[in-house]
Design a protein around this motif. Structure first.
Motif, mmCIF file in Angstrom:
data_model
loop_
_atom_site.group_PDB
_atom_site.id
_atom_site.type_symbol
_atom_site.label_atom_id
_atom_site.label_comp_id
_atom_site.label_asym_id
_atom_site.label_seq_id
_atom_site.Cartn_x
_atom_site.Cartn_y
_atom_site.Cartn_z
ATOM 1 N N CYS A 100 0.927 -1.234 0.006
ATOM 2 C CA CYS A 100 -0.143 -0.061 -0.066
ATOM 3 C C CYS A 100 0.884 1.253 0.230
ATOM 4 C CB CYS A 100 -1.027 0.021 1.132
ATOM 5 S SG CYS A 100 -2.116 -1.136 1.309
ATOM 6 N N ARG A 101 1.748 1.227 0.985
ATOM 7 C CA ARG A 101 2.839 2.353 0.994
ATOM 8 C C ARG A 101 3.529 2.514 -0.286
ATOM 9 N NH1 ARG A 101 5.927 4.821 5.456
ATOM 10 N NH2 ARG A 101 7.735 5.937 4.540
ATOM 11 N N ALA A 102 3.906 1.488 -0.972
ATOM 12 C CA ALA A 102 4.666 1.639 -2.521
ATOM 13 C C ALA A 102 3.695 2.172 -3.401
ATOM 14 C CB ALA A 102 5.180 0.241 -2.883
ATOM 15 N N LEU A 103 2.492 1.864 -3.361
ATOM 16 C CA LEU A 103 1.530 2.202 -4.615
ATOM 17 C C LEU A 103 1.110 3.668 -4.214
ATOM 18 C CD1 LEU A 103 -0.605 -1.053 -4.886
ATOM 19 C CD2 LEU A 103 0.568 0.247 -6.693
ATOM 20 N N TRP A 161 -0.798 5.283 -9.682
ATOM 21 C CA TRP A 161 -2.150 4.180 -9.837
ATOM 22 C C TRP A 161 -2.832 4.314 -8.428
ATOM 23 C CZ3 TRP A 161 2.607 2.291 -11.700
ATOM 24 C CH2 TRP A 161 2.632 2.159 -13.220
ATOM 25 N N GLN A 162 -2.989 5.359 -7.835
ATOM 26 C CA GLN A 162 -3.494 5.540 -6.490
ATOM 27 C C GLN A 162 -4.871 5.134 -6.678
ATOM 28 O OE1 GLN A 162 -3.367 8.985 -4.155
ATOM 29 N NE2 GLN A 162 -0.895 8.792 -4.069
ATOM 30 N N GLU A 163 -5.855 5.430 -7.573
ATOM 31 C CA GLU A 163 -7.389 5.054 -7.648
ATOM 32 C C GLU A 163 -7.381 3.554 -7.527
ATOM 33 O OE1 GLU A 163 -10.073 6.730 -7.149
ATOM 34 O OE2 GLU A 163 -8.646 8.135 -6.469
ATOM 35 N N ALA A 186 -8.290 -1.532 -4.053
ATOM 36 C CA ALA A 186 -7.779 -2.753 -3.456
ATOM 37 C C ALA A 186 -7.837 -2.507 -1.996
ATOM 38 C CB ALA A 186 -6.519 -3.221 -4.028
ATOM 39 N N ILE A 187 -7.510 -1.588 -1.443
ATOM 40 C CA ILE A 187 -7.267 -1.041 0.070
ATOM 41 C C ILE A 187 -8.909 -1.333 0.636
ATOM 42 C CG2 ILE A 187 -6.806 0.382 1.688
ATOM 43 C CD1 ILE A 187 -4.227 1.361 -0.462
ATOM 44 N N PHE A 188 -9.427 -0.565 -0.172
ATOM 45 C CA PHE A 188 -10.998 -0.334 0.550
ATOM 46 C C PHE A 188 -11.654 -1.897 0.541
ATOM 47 C CE2 PHE A 188 -10.724 4.125 0.233
ATOM 48 C CZ PHE A 188 -11.098 4.373 1.500
ATOM 49 N N LEU A 217 -7.653 11.322 -0.888
ATOM 50 C CA LEU A 217 -8.927 10.681 -0.524
ATOM 51 C C LEU A 217 -10.148 11.599 -1.048
ATOM 52 C CD1 LEU A 217 -8.131 9.289 2.927
ATOM 53 C CD2 LEU A 217 -8.370 7.964 0.590
ATOM 54 N N SER A 218 -9.888 12.787 -1.750
ATOM 55 C CA SER A 218 -11.059 13.730 -2.008
ATOM 56 C C SER A 218 -12.030 13.265 -2.732
ATOM 57 C CB SER A 218 -10.411 14.899 -2.834
ATOM 58 O OG SER A 218 -9.857 14.347 -3.862
ATOM 59 N N GLU A 219 -11.880 12.126 -3.329
ATOM 60 C CA GLU A 219 -13.143 11.458 -4.317
ATOM 61 C C GLU A 219 -13.562 10.207 -3.429
ATOM 62 O OE1 GLU A 219 -14.273 12.455 -7.372
ATOM 63 O OE2 GLU A 219 -12.779 14.246 -7.458
#
Length: 189
Positions: A71-74, A79-81, A86-88, A112-114
Motif C-alpha cells: 500500500c505504501r509503495a502504491l 495508480w492511486q485509484e 484494493a485497499i478498501f 482521498l478527495s473522491e
C-alpha cells in the motif's frame, strides 16, 4: 528505424530496471529488513505496470505487513485509484476486521478527495481503531461532495441505524453524523 546500438542500450536498461525492481521487492518483503519502508518507497517511485499489478495482489494477500508495505509503495505511484479500490476491498473484507486499523492508517498517504463514501463506511462499520482513524480523515480531508455522494452516505447511514454492530456507539455516531449530513445537504439547497 532505431539504430542497433540504441536498441541494445534500451534492452539492457529494461533488464537493469527489472532487476532493480525485483531487488526492491525482495528487500521490501524481507521480514528481517529493518528499512523495508524505504524500499517500499523506492519501489513505488520505480514501479511499472507489472510491478503495480504485483503490489495490488500483495495487498490482497495473507501477509498484512507485506500488504501494508505494498500500500505504501502504491501511494507513491500514479495508480492511486486502483490501489484505493484494493485497499478498501481489504478493509471491508470481514476476515480482516482485526487488521482494519493498519489499512486505514495508510490511507493518509493517498488522495482521498473522491472517497468520502468509502471513508464514511469505514467510520460507520469499522472496528474501534479503524472507525477512529476514519473519523480523523473525515475531519481533515477536503472531500469532493456531490448530491450523489450525499445520497450514498445517507444510504449507508440508514443501513447502520438499522443494523448497528455496537448499540452503545449509535448515540455517539448520531451526534456526529446527523449534523455532518445536514451541513452537506445545505450546500446544495
Amino acid at each position: 528505424m532505431i539504430p542497433l546500438a540504441i536498441r541494445v542500450y534500451l534492452q539492457n536498461k529494461g533488464k537493469r530496471m527489472d532487476q532493480d525492481i525485483e531487488r526492491l521487492f525482495e528487500k521490501m518483503c524481507d521480514p528481517n529488513e529493518s528499512e523495508a519502508y524505504l524500499f517500499a518507497d523506492k519501489l513505488g517511485l520505480k514501479a511499472d505496470e507489472e510491478a503495480k499489478n504485483r503490489l495490488i495482489e500483495m495487498i490482497k494477500g495473507d501477509n498484512w505487513e507485506v500488504a501494508y508495505l505494498a500500500c505504501r509503495a502504491l501511494s507513491k505511484t500514479h495508480w492511486q485509484e486502483e490501489a484505493l479500490d484494493a485497499i478498501f476491498e481489504v478493509i471491508f473484507d470481514k476476515k480482516n476486521k482485526n487488521l482494519q486499523g493498519a489499512f486505514v492508517q495508510i490511507l493518509e498517504e493517498y488522495n482521498l478527495s473522491e472517497r468520502f463514501v468509502d471513508v464514511f463506511r469505514v467510520y460507520l462499520f469499522g472496528n474501534f481503531k479503524a472507525s477512529t482513524l476514519a473519523k480523523d480523515l473525515l475531519d481533515q480531508v477536503e472531500f469532493e461532495i456531490t448530491p450523489r455522494t450525499i445520497r450514498k452516505a445517507e444510504k449507508h447511514w440508514n443501513h447502520y441505524l438499522h443494523n448497528p454492530e455496537d448499540e452503545g456507539s449509535v448515540s455517539i455516531k448520531k451526534s456526529e453524523v446527523e449534523p455532518m449530513l445536514l451541513e452537506m445537504r445545505e450546500l446544495f439547497s
